[in-house]
Design an enzyme around this catalytic site. Structure first.
Site, PDB file in Angstrom:
ATOM      1  N   ASP A  41       0.777  -1.189   0.021  1.00  0.00           N
ATOM      2  CA  ASP A  41      -0.141  -0.048  -0.132  1.00  0.00           C
ATOM      3  C   ASP A  41       0.977   1.267   0.207  1.00  0.00           C
ATOM      4  O   ASP A  41       2.140   1.136   0.155  1.00  0.00           O
ATOM      5  CB  ASP A  41      -0.806   0.047   1.223  1.00  0.00           C
ATOM      6  CG  ASP A  41      -1.651   1.167   1.287  1.00  0.00           C
ATOM      7  OD1 ASP A  41      -2.261   1.693   0.352  1.00  0.00           O
ATOM      8  OD2 ASP A  41      -1.854   1.876   2.661  1.00  0.00           O
ATOM      9  N   SER A  42       0.518   2.345  -0.082  1.00  0.00           N
ATOM     10  CA  SER A  42       0.948   3.613  -0.027  1.00  0.00           C
ATOM     11  C   SER A  42       1.613   3.909   1.471  1.00  0.00           C
ATOM     12  O   SER A  42       2.411   4.621   1.423  1.00  0.00           O
ATOM     13  CB  SER A  42       0.184   4.681  -0.519  1.00  0.00           C
ATOM     14  OG  SER A  42      -0.922   4.889   0.180  1.00  0.00           O
TER      15      SER A  42
ATOM     16  N   CYS B  43      -3.896  -1.090  -1.872  1.00  0.00           N
ATOM     17  CA  CYS B  43      -4.087   0.328  -2.114  1.00  0.00           C
ATOM     18  C   CYS B  43      -5.029   0.502  -3.433  1.00  0.00           C
ATOM     19  O   CYS B  43      -4.859  -0.116  -4.435  1.00  0.00           O
ATOM     20  CB  CYS B  43      -2.873   1.139  -2.706  1.00  0.00           C
ATOM     21  SG  CYS B  43      -3.200   2.757  -2.902  1.00  0.00           S
TER      22      CYS B  43
ATOM     23  N   GLU C 109      -5.737   9.867   8.971  1.00  0.00           N
ATOM     24  CA  GLU C 109      -4.429   9.960   9.315  1.00  0.00           C
ATOM     25  C   GLU C 109      -4.107  10.728  10.594  1.00  0.00           C
ATOM     26  O   GLU C 109      -3.353  10.469  11.402  1.00  0.00           O
ATOM     27  CB  GLU C 109      -3.532  10.138   8.303  1.00  0.00           C
ATOM     28  CG  GLU C 109      -3.520   9.077   7.167  1.00  0.00           C
ATOM     29  CD  GLU C 109      -2.492   9.088   6.107  1.00  0.00           C
ATOM     30  OE1 GLU C 109      -1.816  10.101   5.857  1.00  0.00           O
ATOM     31  OE2 GLU C 109      -2.180   8.248   5.327  1.00  0.00           O
TER      32      GLU C 109
ATOM     33  N   CYS D 276     -11.321   2.956  -0.728  1.00  0.00           N
ATOM     34  CA  CYS D 276     -10.036   3.526  -0.178  1.00  0.00           C
ATOM     35  C   CYS D 276      -9.556   2.626   1.162  1.00  0.00           C
ATOM     36  O   CYS D 276     -10.700   2.302   2.003  1.00  0.00           O
ATOM     37  CB  CYS D 276     -10.229   5.036  -0.081  1.00  0.00           C
ATOM     38  SG  CYS D 276      -8.683   5.598   0.807  1.00  0.00           S
TER      39      CYS D 276
ATOM     40  N   HIS E 166      -8.711   3.829   3.646  1.00  0.00           N
ATOM     41  CA  HIS E 166      -8.657   4.354   4.955  1.00  0.00           C
ATOM     42  C   HIS E 166     -10.306   4.334   5.491  1.00  0.00           C
ATOM     43  O   HIS E 166     -10.538   4.833   6.592  1.00  0.00           O
ATOM     44  CB  HIS E 166      -8.207   5.849   4.675  1.00  0.00           C
ATOM     45  CG  HIS E 166      -6.681   5.901   4.775  1.00  0.00           C
ATOM     46  ND1 HIS E 166      -6.147   5.469   3.943  1.00  0.00           N
ATOM     47  CD2 HIS E 166      -5.991   6.701   5.709  1.00  0.00           C
ATOM     48  CE1 HIS E 166      -4.770   5.554   4.083  1.00  0.00           C
ATOM     49  NE2 HIS E 166      -4.547   6.475   5.151  1.00  0.00           N
TER      50      HIS E 166
HETATM   51  N1  DGL Z   1      -4.090   3.798  -0.081  1.00  0.00           N
HETATM   52  C1  DGL Z   1      -4.815   4.866  -0.685  1.00  0.00           C
HETATM   53  C2  DGL Z   1      -5.888   4.367  -1.478  1.00  0.00           C
HETATM   54  O1  DGL Z   1      -6.459   3.268  -1.149  1.00  0.00           O
HETATM   55  C3  DGL Z   1      -4.930   5.944   0.090  1.00  0.00           C
HETATM   56  C4  DGL Z   1      -3.995   6.787   0.530  1.00  0.00           C
HETATM   57  C5  DGL Z   1      -3.322   7.666  -0.321  1.00  0.00           C
HETATM   58  O2  DGL Z   1      -3.629   8.379  -1.146  1.00  0.00           O
HETATM   59  O3  DGL Z   1      -1.885   6.969  -0.291  1.00  0.00           O
HETATM   60  O4  DGL Z   1      -6.382   4.785  -2.379  1.00  0.00           O
END
Ligand code: DGL
Length: 262
Positions: free
Chosen positions: A6-7, A69, A148, A180, A182
């Protein structure tokens, strides 16, 4: 070993769901915090990062990749499948399939980052699975920073969630995809604002269920992932203290994050 990337640490919602469904399989998690957020990056950058992340996980012994992600899944999953001879799971198709199954009237909302919404991939997948339905996408760029910051229950967060969901309420959606990493953490703010009758599809849970079904049907693959006495490992390309507490709040326990250069 399962490889998950993931990011950042938001993708731990996917890791948590996998851990709950497949507790016997170890995984290695990589959060690319040095390049986060992915939601505002171009397609080219997301492809480059995703390939680098996959190379890292392969070098650590991963035999299957889960792109936790949504932004990376939307832009890079096709390329990864072309480049790597191994199963690549994304978080999009399982969620779209579930939404298509559950929706009574085919009016499906999607919330996600700009990268996810602009990719148009959710709409294309829905068109393939249930052609007569309609997707109503809504980019919600402020929600990731709020999560976050740990502002899950704040009045300001509820107001912003209401504002983002307002157009989807007007479209009378009957199903909403949380597109997403989050957003599962914001379910308590989302459900009362979109309406209790709307089905909520959590892409992290659907991806984990899809992986489990796949492994139930492929014993050889399951066995190849099995590595008794191997602990789960968590790597990040940058580390700061808010990230530690977000990781702990996702798992409900403290998680040791190791910083590495990828
Ligand atoms: N992990 C990203 C997503 O699911 C969200 C966080 C980011 O923008 O890096 O799209």
């Amino acid at each position: 070993m399962i490889g998950i990337f993931d990011s950042g640490v938001g993708g731990m919602t996917v890791a948590r769901a996998i851990e709950q469904l497949l507790p016997d399989l170890p995984y290695i998690y990589f959060g690319d915090l040095a390049h986060s957020p992915y939601g505002s990056k171009s397609r080219e950058m997301l492809i480059e990062y995703s390939c680098r992340n996959t190379d890292f996980l392969l070098a650590q012994g991963a035999k299957i990749i889960v792109i936790a992600c949504n932004s990376a899944s939307s832009t890079a999953s096709y390329i990864l499948r072309e480049r790597y001879q191994m199963p690549i799971i994304d978080v999009i198709s399982p969620a779209v399939r579930k939404a298509a199954d559950l929706s009574e009237h085919g009016r499906i909302g999607l919330i996600g980052t700009r990268a996810t919404v602009n990719s148009g991939v959710y709409g294309k997948r829905l068109e393939e699975i249930r052609p007569k339905s309609r997707l109503y996408p809504q980019a919600c760029p402020l929600l990731v920073p709020l999560v976050e910051e740990g502002w899950l229950d704040r009045r300001e967060t509820k107001m912003i969630v209401r504002k983002y969901l307002h157009p989807l309420r007007n479209k009378q959606i009957d199903t909403l995809i949380l597109g997403c990493t989050h957003y599962p953490l914001l379910k308590k703010a989302i459900i009362p604002r979109i309406g209790k009758r709307v089905h909520i599809i959590d892409s992290s849970v659907e991806a984990a269920l899809y992986l489990k079904t796949m492994l139930d049907q492929d014993t050889a693959l399951y066995e190849s992932l099995h590595a008794p006495d191997t602990a789960n490992r968590y790597y990040v390309s940058d580390l700061s203290s808010p990230v530690q507490s977000l990781a702990a709040s996702i798992f409900g326990r403290s998680v040791h994050l190791e910083k590495i250069n990828v």
